[in-house]
Design a protein around this motif. Structure first.
Motif, PDB file in Angstrom:
ATOM      1  N   GLY A  68       0.825  -1.201   0.000  1.00 53.34           N
ATOM      2  CA  GLY A  68       0.000   0.000   0.000  1.00 53.34           C
ATOM      3  C   GLY A  68       0.852   1.241   0.000  1.00 53.34           C
ATOM      4  N   MET A  69       0.209   2.356   0.260  1.00 55.48           N
ATOM      5  CA  MET A  69       0.920   3.632   0.249  1.00 55.48           C
ATOM      6  C   MET A  69       0.758   4.355   1.573  1.00 55.48           C
ATOM      7  N   ALA A  70       0.657   3.579   2.648  1.00 52.88           N
ATOM      8  CA  ALA A  70       0.396   4.214   3.941  1.00 52.88           C
ATOM      9  C   ALA A  70       1.473   5.236   4.287  1.00 52.88           C
ATOM     10  N   ASN A  71       2.734   4.899   3.974  1.00 50.07           N
ATOM     11  CA  ASN A  71       3.812   5.833   4.322  1.00 50.07           C
ATOM     12  C   ASN A  71       3.702   7.130   3.527  1.00 50.07           C
ATOM     13  N   ALA A  72       3.251   7.016   2.272  1.00 54.04           N
ATOM     14  CA  ALA A  72       3.119   8.223   1.456  1.00 54.04           C
ATOM     15  C   ALA A  72       2.009   9.112   1.993  1.00 54.04           C
ATOM     16  N   MET A  73       0.938   8.478   2.493  1.00 54.05           N
ATOM     17  CA  MET A  73      -0.145   9.301   3.031  1.00 54.05           C
ATOM     18  C   MET A  73       0.294  10.010   4.306  1.00 54.05           C
ATOM     19  N   LEU A  74       1.020   9.265   5.155  1.00 51.24           N
ATOM     20  CA  LEU A  74       1.568   9.911   6.354  1.00 51.24           C
ATOM     21  C   LEU A  74       2.500  11.057   5.952  1.00 51.24           C
ATOM     22  N   GLY A  75       3.340  10.774   4.946  1.00 56.31           N
ATOM     23  CA  GLY A  75       4.294  11.784   4.501  1.00 56.31           C
ATOM     24  C   GLY A  75       3.596  13.023   3.990  1.00 56.31           C
ATOM     25  N   ALA A 233      10.836   4.886   0.802  1.00 54.79           N
ATOM     26  CA  ALA A 233      10.027   3.670   0.692  1.00 54.79           C
ATOM     27  C   ALA A 233       9.550   3.180   2.054  1.00 54.79           C
ATOM     28  N   PHE A 234       9.970   3.853   3.107  1.00 56.47           N
ATOM     29  CA  PHE A 234       9.638   3.360   4.448  1.00 56.47           C
ATOM     30  C   PHE A 234       8.923   4.429   5.256  1.00 56.47           C
ATOM     31  N   TRP A 235       8.499   4.019   6.456  1.00 52.19           N
ATOM     32  CA  TRP A 235       7.859   4.986   7.339  1.00 52.19           C
ATOM     33  C   TRP A 235       8.852   6.059   7.715  1.00 52.19           C
ATOM     34  N   ASN A 236       8.388   7.290   7.737  1.00 50.61           N
ATOM     35  CA  ASN A 236       9.230   8.334   8.283  1.00 50.61           C
ATOM     36  C   ASN A 236       8.354   9.488   8.737  1.00 50.61           C
ATOM     37  N   SER A 237       8.622   9.993   9.939  1.00 50.08           N
ATOM     38  CA  SER A 237       7.982  11.238  10.319  1.00 50.08           C
ATOM     39  C   SER A 237       9.029  12.201  10.852  1.00 50.08           C
ATOM     40  N   ASN A 238      10.294  11.878  10.583  1.00 51.70           N
ATOM     41  CA  ASN A 238      11.391  12.740  11.010  1.00 51.70           C
ATOM     42  C   ASN A 238      11.601  13.838   9.968  1.00 51.70           C
ATOM     43  N   LEU A 239      11.507  15.072  10.407  1.00 52.13           N
ATOM     44  CA  LEU A 239      11.613  16.184   9.456  1.00 52.13           C
ATOM     45  C   LEU A 239      12.998  16.285   8.831  1.00 52.13           C
ATOM     46  N   ASN A 240      13.970  15.654   9.453  1.00 54.89           N
ATOM     47  CA  ASN A 240      15.339  15.751   8.978  1.00 54.89           C
ATOM     48  C   ASN A 240      15.685  14.699   7.934  1.00 54.89           C
ATOM     49  N   ARG A 241      14.755  13.825   7.640  1.00 55.63           N
ATOM     50  CA  ARG A 241      15.006  12.732   6.705  1.00 55.63           C
ATOM     51  C   ARG A 241      14.146  12.900   5.454  1.00 55.63           C
ATOM     52  N   PRO A 242      14.544  12.258   4.356  1.00 57.71           N
ATOM     53  CA  PRO A 242      13.649  12.241   3.191  1.00 57.71           C
ATOM     54  C   PRO A 242      12.323  11.592   3.555  1.00 57.71           C
ATOM     55  N   ILE A 243      11.247  12.058   2.923  1.00 55.92           N
ATOM     56  CA  ILE A 243       9.927  11.555   3.276  1.00 55.92           C
ATOM     57  C   ILE A 243       9.139  11.285   2.000  1.00 55.92           C
ATOM     58  N   ALA A 244       8.242  10.307   2.061  1.00 55.12           N
ATOM     59  CA  ALA A 244       7.402  10.007   0.907  1.00 55.12           C
ATOM     60  C   ALA A 244       6.231  10.976   0.862  1.00 55.12           C
TER      61      ALA A 244
END
Lengths: 296, 369
Positions: A68-75, A233-244
């Motif tokens: 799915g695209m759950a990480n992209a929606m969070l991003g 491609a993975f979960w991320n909510s850290n503003l300092n990292r690339p995000i989907a």
């Protein structure tokens, strides 16, 4: 002779009139057709690939079904929250300045013109500028610099929201009658209080409409995110990292050679467009109810 | 400052307000303030400049000015960053960056863009942007004017709302979704049906040589761009047309004109400057459009005469190569293309704004001949 001439003439005029009417109707039909086609096709393709997993799972590596695209929606949610946190206050404040303090001054005209310029900046150029500003320079003591990050994507989107929010805020504040301001001031309220809790509050439905419009516009932006938020491609909510982000993921998957990923792209598009249509309809509903109902 | 004694409010002497006169409650105005230009109302100026909330007020005002000035700052920052980061190519190529070409020593072919060997020229990108945008205008303008005419002059009232809503939606669909649709629906249709037809009947012009088996290219990009800029052109045209006074329409009809003659002579001719403005604004949108174009234009930095061949555009090359630029010179070349695109869109948008303003800001209708 004369009657014949006018007969031919009037017939010609009637014919052109009918022809023009027909052409105008045809043009409208030709314009409406692709929209309807896009919608139907999107719903058809998207609905077939939309399932619970789309909203809960990470994308699978190519070749594996599902995902799915759950990480992209969070991003997207993170990016849009950051963008709104930047764009909405600055835009509203700038609008307040234009409508309340700077009316008719040369500075206000210059700012209005600059906002117009900023509105016309192509979104890809915004991406280039934010890249040059935040990602290219590596400054040790400044966080977020030197690499792709969610922060830079949010900044790019936030800057793009400012002109829309600013212009609608100004327009809406100008519609608030002066008697309301004078009443507040006359009751002894300081000017800042009169502006914030009387004028802005009266115009708030219109201002919210402007913010929603800016939000809807920015929610689908891909170009400024390609080399700022970069995707992940993975979960991320850290503003300092690339995000989907949803549009970015749609772009990447649309160009991919894997059927499963293309399927996800269609499903993602459907989700995105439903969100945007909801926002636009809400805006229209609020606008049709009379923007300044409490004003009079 | 609620407890301040309210002084005598005389409109002619607002400065008396600052020295509290010490007679609370005596301030019934003898004249009623004139509210002709309400923003300059003396009452308001007096009320705002009084009492010890002035510090908070001034702070608030400065905060708002600061935010407004930040717009200024952002634009300046963008421009300076773009200029600074493109210095490398500017020093290496100068103005030739925009029109030079190179000959590949191995294959003896003309190249424009060879990041590995350090050859950079923006010519194919400028060409691609201009060709796809003008193609889009060519397709979109007649349709947009037709839609605007239908919606303002002919449409039954019940249909107008839904159609306006539809065109609003069309404007809100993200570029990437247009691109997705174009890739998987429009391009196959072009490849299978339309491009062969164009090649067969118009191939002799050289503009439609059907030698591209992919279906991508300028025509695909032009069509999707046309769909994307249609709503903006038609809604602005509608705005300009409804700014034409009704008396013009009534006069034309009263003289015995048919409806089309009324539209042509009474409405379109009066609105023409604004319509040109709307078209230029659409052009500005088309020039900067990225995602959909990138997905269907084919992305090959060459210049072909045929509109059916692969091409590329300024925005497409930035989207494709910026994140993976091979060298500093490459990055700088892409930034310079971004700068050129920025300047181009600003000029186009400013021109359009001036034209639209000229019409919608209460310009009197002209006498027709």
């Amino acid at each position: 002779m004369r009657t014949e001439y006018s007969d031919w003439r009037s017939r010609w005029r009637t014919m052109t009139d009918r022809l023009a009417t027909g052409l105008a109707i045809l043009a409208t039909a030709v314009v409406v057709a692709p929209l309807v086609a896009i919608f139907i096709y999107l719903v058809y393709k998207g609905a077939r690939s939309l399932n619970v997993a789309f909203f809960t799972q990470l994308p699978k590596p190519p070749g594996e079904a599902g995902g799915g695209m759950a990480n992209a929606m969070l991003g997207s949610a993170v990016l849009l929250a950051l963008a709104s946190a930047i764009g909405v206050p600055v835009g509203i404040a700038a609008g307040i300045h234009l409508a309340e303090f700077g009316r008719g001054t040369r500075l206000a005209n210059a700012i209005r013109f600059t906002a117009d310029v900023l509105n016309g900046v192509p979104s890809i150029v915004m991406g280039v500028a934010v890249y040059a500003l935040i990602i290219k320079p590596k400054i040790a003591w400044l966080p977020f610099t030197g690499h792709f990050s969610a922060f830079s994507g949010g900044v790019a989107l936030g800057i793009m929201m400012i002109p829309t929010v600013c212009c609608t805020t100004e327009e809406m504040l100008l519609m608030v009658p002066h008697s309301i301001r004078e009443a507040a001031l006359g009751l002894g309220a300081p000017n800042w209080k009169s502006v914030l809790s009387i004028t802005v509050r009266t115009a708030s439905p219109g201002i919210i409409t402007g913010c929603m419009l800016a939000f809807a516009r920015v929610a689908g932006e891909t170009a400024p995110l390609i080399f700022t938020a970069f995707g992940n491609a993975f979960w991320n909510s850290n503003l300092n990292r690339p995000i989907a982000a949803l549009p970015l993921q749609i772009y990447v998957y649309a160009l991919s050679p894997y059927d499963d990923w293309r399927r996800l792209a269609w499903a993602g598009s459907l989700v995105l467009i439903v969100l945007i249509v909801l926002a636009v309809s809400l805006v229209r509903y609020v606008a049709s109810r009379g923007v300044l109902k409490g004003a009079s | 400052m609620v407890t301040a004694p309210v002084p005598d409010i005389r409109i002619t002497q607002p400065q008396r307000a600052t020295e509290s006169s010490g007679e609370p409650g005596s301030g019934t105005p003898r004249q009623r303030p004139k509210r002709a230009s309400a923003e300059n109302s003396e009452v308001r100026r007096f009320l705002m400049g009084r009492g010890n909330s002035a510090v908070a007020d001034r702070g608030f005002q400065w905060l708002m000015v600061l935010c407004a000035l930040s717009i200024f700052g952002i634009v300046v920052l963008i421009v300076t960053e773009l200029i600074l980061r493109s210095q490398l190519t500017w020093h290496a190529f100068g103005f030739k960056f925009f029109f030079s070409s190179f000959v590949d020593p191995d294959t003896k072919k003309t190249t424009y863009w060879d990041p590995v060997n350090g050859h950079f020229s923006a010519l194919p990108f400028i060409y691609g942007t201009l060709v796809s945008s003008f193609l889009a205008l060519l397709l979109a303008v007649p349709l947009a004017i037709g839609v605007a005419v239908f919606l303002t002059e002919m449409c039954p009232r019940g249909l107008r709302g839904p159609l306006a809503f539809l065109s609003e939606l069309l404007a809100a669909i993200p570029s990437v979704i247009y691109g997705l649709w174009a890739m998987y629906v429009l391009v196959p249709i072009l490849r299978e049906h339309i491009n062969p037809l164009l090649g067969q009947y118009l191939g002799w012009t050289g503009l439609f040589a059907d030698d591209n088996p992919t279906g991508l290219g300028f025509v695909a990009a032009g069509i999707i761009l046309a769909i994307m800029i249609l709503p903006i052109i038609s809604s602005l045209t509608r705005e300009v047309m409804s700014a034409v006074p009704h008396s013009q329409r009534e006069a034309a009809l009263a003289l015995g004109a048919t409806r089309w003659e009324m539209i042509r002579m009474g409405v379109l001719r009066n609105a023409r400057i604004g319509i040109v403005g709307a078209i230029i604004l659409g052009l500005g949108r088309a020039l900067g459009e990225t995602m959909a174009v990138t997905m269907v234009i084919g992305n090959s930095p060459e210049i072909h005469r045929s509109l059916l061949s692969n091409g590329t555009s300024m925005s497409a090359v930035i989207a494709n190569e910026y994140a993976e630029a091979v060298s500093d010179l490459h990055l700088s070349a892409l930034t310079e293309i971004g700068l050129a695109l920025f300047i181009l869109t600003i000029i186009v948008n400013a021109l359009a704004r001036v034209l639209v303003w000229a019409v919608t800001r209460g310009a009197p209708a002209q006498v027709l001949h």
